[in-house]
Design a protein around this motif. Structure first.
Motif, mmCIF file in Angstrom:
data_model
loop_
_atom_site.group_PDB
_atom_site.id
_atom_site.type_symbol
_atom_site.label_atom_id
_atom_site.label_comp_id
_atom_site.label_asym_id
_atom_site.label_seq_id
_atom_site.Cartn_x
_atom_site.Cartn_y
_atom_site.Cartn_z
ATOM 1 N N ILE A 192 -1.809 -9.258 11.728
ATOM 2 C CA ILE A 192 -2.376 -8.694 10.508
ATOM 3 C C ILE A 192 -1.225 -8.381 9.560
ATOM 4 C CG2 ILE A 192 -3.585 -6.660 9.571
ATOM 5 C CD1 ILE A 192 -5.167 -6.609 12.233
ATOM 6 N N MET A 193 -1.259 -8.979 8.369
ATOM 7 C CA MET A 193 -0.221 -8.681 7.377
ATOM 8 C C MET A 193 -0.821 -7.775 6.319
ATOM 9 S SD MET A 193 2.003 -12.120 6.938
ATOM 10 C CE MET A 193 0.768 -13.304 7.448
ATOM 11 N N ALA A 194 -0.192 -6.642 6.093
ATOM 12 C CA ALA A 194 -0.781 -5.681 5.161
ATOM 13 C C ALA A 194 0.320 -4.960 4.385
ATOM 14 C CB ALA A 194 -1.624 -4.661 5.921
ATOM 15 N N THR A 195 -0.085 -4.366 3.263
ATOM 16 C CA THR A 195 0.836 -3.567 2.464
ATOM 17 C C THR A 195 0.507 -2.098 2.696
ATOM 18 O OG1 THR A 195 0.813 -5.324 0.834
ATOM 19 C CG2 THR A 195 1.718 -3.212 0.129
ATOM 20 N N MET A 196 1.525 -1.331 3.026
ATOM 21 C CA MET A 196 1.325 0.088 3.337
ATOM 22 C C MET A 196 1.350 0.922 2.055
ATOM 23 S SD MET A 196 1.058 0.365 6.645
ATOM 24 C CE MET A 196 -0.009 -1.046 6.468
ATOM 25 N N PRO A 197 0.790 2.136 2.125
ATOM 26 C CA PRO A 197 0.772 2.979 0.924
ATOM 27 C C PRO A 197 2.173 3.409 0.464
ATOM 28 C CG PRO A 197 -0.158 4.144 2.817
ATOM 29 C CD PRO A 197 -0.004 2.717 3.213
ATOM 30 N N ALA A 198 3.159 3.379 1.343
ATOM 31 C CA ALA A 198 4.527 3.708 0.932
ATOM 32 C C ALA A 198 5.487 3.043 1.908
ATOM 33 C CB ALA A 198 4.739 5.221 0.918
ATOM 34 N N ARG A 199 6.788 3.029 1.565
ATOM 35 C CA ARG A 199 7.766 2.389 2.437
ATOM 36 C C ARG A 199 7.948 3.213 3.714
ATOM 37 N NH1 ARG A 199 10.558 4.977 -1.707
ATOM 38 N NH2 ARG A 199 11.642 6.785 -0.834
ATOM 39 N N GLY A 200 8.490 2.566 4.724
ATOM 40 C CA GLY A 200 8.807 3.323 5.944
ATOM 41 C C GLY A 200 8.089 2.781 7.165
ATOM 42 N N VAL A 201 8.857 2.687 8.267
ATOM 43 C CA VAL A 201 8.314 2.163 9.516
ATOM 44 C C VAL A 201 7.175 3.041 10.042
ATOM 45 C CG1 VAL A 201 8.885 1.761 11.962
ATOM 46 C CG2 VAL A 201 10.409 0.930 10.165
ATOM 47 N N HIS A 202 7.265 4.368 9.795
ATOM 48 C CA HIS A 202 6.238 5.236 10.385
ATOM 49 C C HIS A 202 4.841 4.947 9.843
ATOM 50 C CE1 HIS A 202 8.074 7.343 7.024
ATOM 51 N NE2 HIS A 202 6.995 8.068 6.878
#
Lengths: 412, 255
Positions: A237-247
């Protein structure tokens, strides 16, 4: 109709509380109903046809819960979820009262509840959960929990309530060694790949990290800024997160693992990727807000581990930073292991613990221009400074200071 | 400050790694090293993890921090492997600073989960269980340093042996549960307070530094004055909350 009278009384109390304090008083009806009908909470939580899900752990609960709820809703599940609150028993009862009919039934298929480990362990024995999702164990709120072993014990009491599956962070050694042994439910794991792990100079920030990465489960394969690739046993699944960061990617992996377990064949990977990419950043967790004509990034720090993660992810050579530490941090000593030297320069140290955080910063070689315990004044002066030469104005705060900042700046 | 221009050099050890730094106690070694640098000395901060060999050569000071109860028996056993070297260094002039459970470990014996565990034997007292765990601000009045402000979080207390001198009298909090707390010996300061107490009470840090660096050490530089003004604010905020006074110049070090 067993709880009809209690529910009716709870609603009257709610109305009264709101007349007295518009927009507030949300825990009061719960307090009253729990007093007059102590079985209401348990009974209401048993009434969801597709069961109850509990999300707990030291860090990442809110984001994970939000992601899981979004995934379930986009797949057509009607979800009841709780606003995150200090006292779950009262807050949850109040939230249920908002949605319950007079027979005590809530019009939703499934409940997904975020529980802090302390209150969660207290009410867990009353509950049966279809799925329990555990995020991690971090050294958190030491005055309250003393140590991480105690946190692990609380999480075990919550995990024991799972009837079908426990979705757990496979990189967290405390969960593996102290929480999972003896759990009868199926165990599904999520975690990061070796490549992602090796890209983190200080690791994942858990109290203890497992020696090797997981081989099977839902795995964060790559993180590039806000973009992530998460491998599941069936597909990537490739997705864009709400903000940067591995967590954030790790939170998403946990939410995906739980959604797959709950939805079974109904789970649609493409829909999941779209849903996760649509999630908006939360105030204090990566959202950039324009305040008084200035762009400001607000960064919430909940514990030393999240302080370190956030400091490590800040752009270098920021020249306008405000740090606010409030009364929610009883003794700031435990923030000292965080190496904040990367910040370089802080314009304002503020909040009721302004001097304590400033002391840590100056000993770590960070220039602190002003120590101003009055948060409102510090914010006003900080925002009035001309735009920074490097990056954007950055406000780092603890939870209590975040609430006060929002109130002061009139931010929702 | 480079070694060429420095007026001397100092080595500070933070013992025990992460398990002995959950409350930021290793920060005390950071404070010593920074204040030494600010005063013009070259200073080296050396962290040593549990189980590792100690570095060669006597350091100027070692810091032993507090640690959690579940790992206490194992931590003390590992610390005991260094007991002889620490004793030798101490006799040879090394300053020991211990905080929280680090103080407990220095004694003859420590009660851990109902059982006595052998301590490092650098002190002669014993640490035994309190009736219940204490988590509170800890304020003490010390003859040597004036009013000291810190935080305590412990389920045990160090009971001094006859002849051992307390660090101070408890004004707020529990300490050793007998109205006193800590130990002040020649080149040893041990306290129930955890965390970076040397930052909040710089007079104690200056006492350590003057003792190990000699008369060349002063805290009159701009950095130290700035840090100490912030520390005074931090103490004032805590004392005001506890409705206690901050006596003037209580923790001023060598100026």
């Amino acid at each position: 109709m067993r709880y009809g009278a209690a529910i009716a009384i709870g609603r009257v109390v709610r109305t009264l509380a709101r007349l007295r304090k518009p927009g507030g008083g949300s825990a009061v009806p719960g307090l009253v109903v729990n007093r007059i009908a102590p079985g209401f909470l348990r009974s209401a939580l048993k009434g969801f046809p597709e069961g109850l899900v509990i999300v707990s752990g030291s860090s990442g609960k809110s984001t994970t819960t939000k992601m899981l709820v979004a995934l379930l809703e986009s797949h057509g599940v009607r979800v009841f979820t709780n606003p995150s609150t200090a006292n779950i028993t009262q807050g949850l009862t109040s939230a249920l009262l908002e949605r319950a009919d007079l027979r005590g039934r809530v019009d939703a298929d499934m409940a997904v509840l975020e529980m802090d480990e302390g209150h969660g362990a207290l009410i867990a024995p009353q509950l049966e959960a279809r799925l329990v999702l555990l995020t991690n164990v971090m050294t958190d709120q030491i005055d309250r929990f003393h140590d991480s072993e105690k946190v692990a014990g609380m999480l075990r009491r919550i995990a024991e309530r799972a009837t079908e599956v426990v979705v757990t962070n496979g990189d967290d050694e405390m969960l593996e060694a102290e929480v999972l042994p003896g759990i009868r439910a199926r165990i599904d794991r999520f975690g990061v790949s070796r490549r992602v792990f090796e890209s983190l100079p200080r690791g994942l920030g858990y109290t203890r990290t497992t020696p090797a990465r997981i081989e099977q489960g839902t795995i964060v394969e790559a993180v590039n800024g806000r973009h992530t690739t998460i491998g599941t046993p069936a597909e990537a699944i490739m997705a864009t997160m709400p903000a940067r960061g591995v967590h954030f990617a790790v939170d998403a992996a946990g939410a995906i693992a739980a959604a797959r377990a709950l939805l079974g064949e109904r789970f649609d990977a493409e829909l999941a990727a779209e849903t996760l990419s649509d999630i908006q950043p939360v105030f204090g967790r990566g959202e950039i807000v324009t305040v008084r004509g200035r762009e400001v990034e607000f960064v919430l720090v909940q514990n030393p581990a999240s302080f370190q993660l956030n400091v490590d992810e800040l752009p270098e050579r920021l020249d306008q930073v405000l740090i606010a530490m409030g009364s929610d941090v009883r003794d700031p000593s435990y923030f000292w292991p965080v190496d904040a030297s990367r910040i370089g320069r802080v314009q304002y140290a503020t909040g009721s613990k302004a001097a304590e955080i400033a002391l840590q910063l100056v000993y770590q070689g960070v220039a602190v221009d002003r120590v101003e315990p009055d948060l409102g004044r510090a914010l006003d002066e900080f925002l009035a400074l001309p735009d920074p030469e490097n990056g954007i104005k950055t406000v780092i705060f603890t939870a209590d200071s975040m609430r006060r900042t929002r109130a002061h700046l009139g931010l929702r | 400050m480079s070694r060429e221009t420095s007026i001397g050099s100092a080595r500070f050890l933070a013992l025990g790694g992460e398990p002995l730094n959950v409350n930021g106690d290793a920060g005390n070694a950071v404070v010593l090293a920074q204040r030494a640098r600010w005063a013009g000395f070259a200073a080296e901060l050396i962290p040593v993890a549990l189980g590792e060999d100690l570095p060669k050569g006597r350091p100027d000071a070692v810091v032993i921090g507090t640690f959690g109860d579940p790992a206490a028996a194992e931590v003390i056993e590992r610390l005991r492997q260094w007991a002889q070297a620490l004793t030798d260094w101490h006799e040879d002039g090394c300053f020991i600073i211990a905080a929280g459970a680090g103080l407990d470990a220095l004694g003859e014996a420590v009660t851990v989960a109902g059982h006595e565990v052998e301590g490092l034997g650098i002190l002669s007292g014993r640490a035994t269980a309190l009736e219940q765990r204490v988590t509170d601000d800890l304020v003490i009045d010390s003859e040597r340093f004036g009013r000291l402000v810190g935080f305590e979080n412990h389920g045990r207390a160090y009971r001094r042996a006859t002849g051992e001198r307390a660090l101070g009298a408890v004004v707020h909090g529990t300490g050793s549960a007998d109205g006193t707390e800590g130990v002040l010996n020649d080149r040893l300061i041990a306290t129930t307070m955890h965390g970076p107490l040397l930052a909040k009470n710089p007079g104690v840090a200056d006492h350590v530094l003057a003792s190990v660096l000699g008369d060349g050490y002063t805290a009159t530089n701009e950095h130290a004055r700035r840090a100490d003004a912030i520390a005074a604010d931090a103490r004032r905020v805590i004392l005001a909350r506890l409705k206690l006074d901050q006596p003037e110049n209580a923790t001023t070090g060598r100026r």
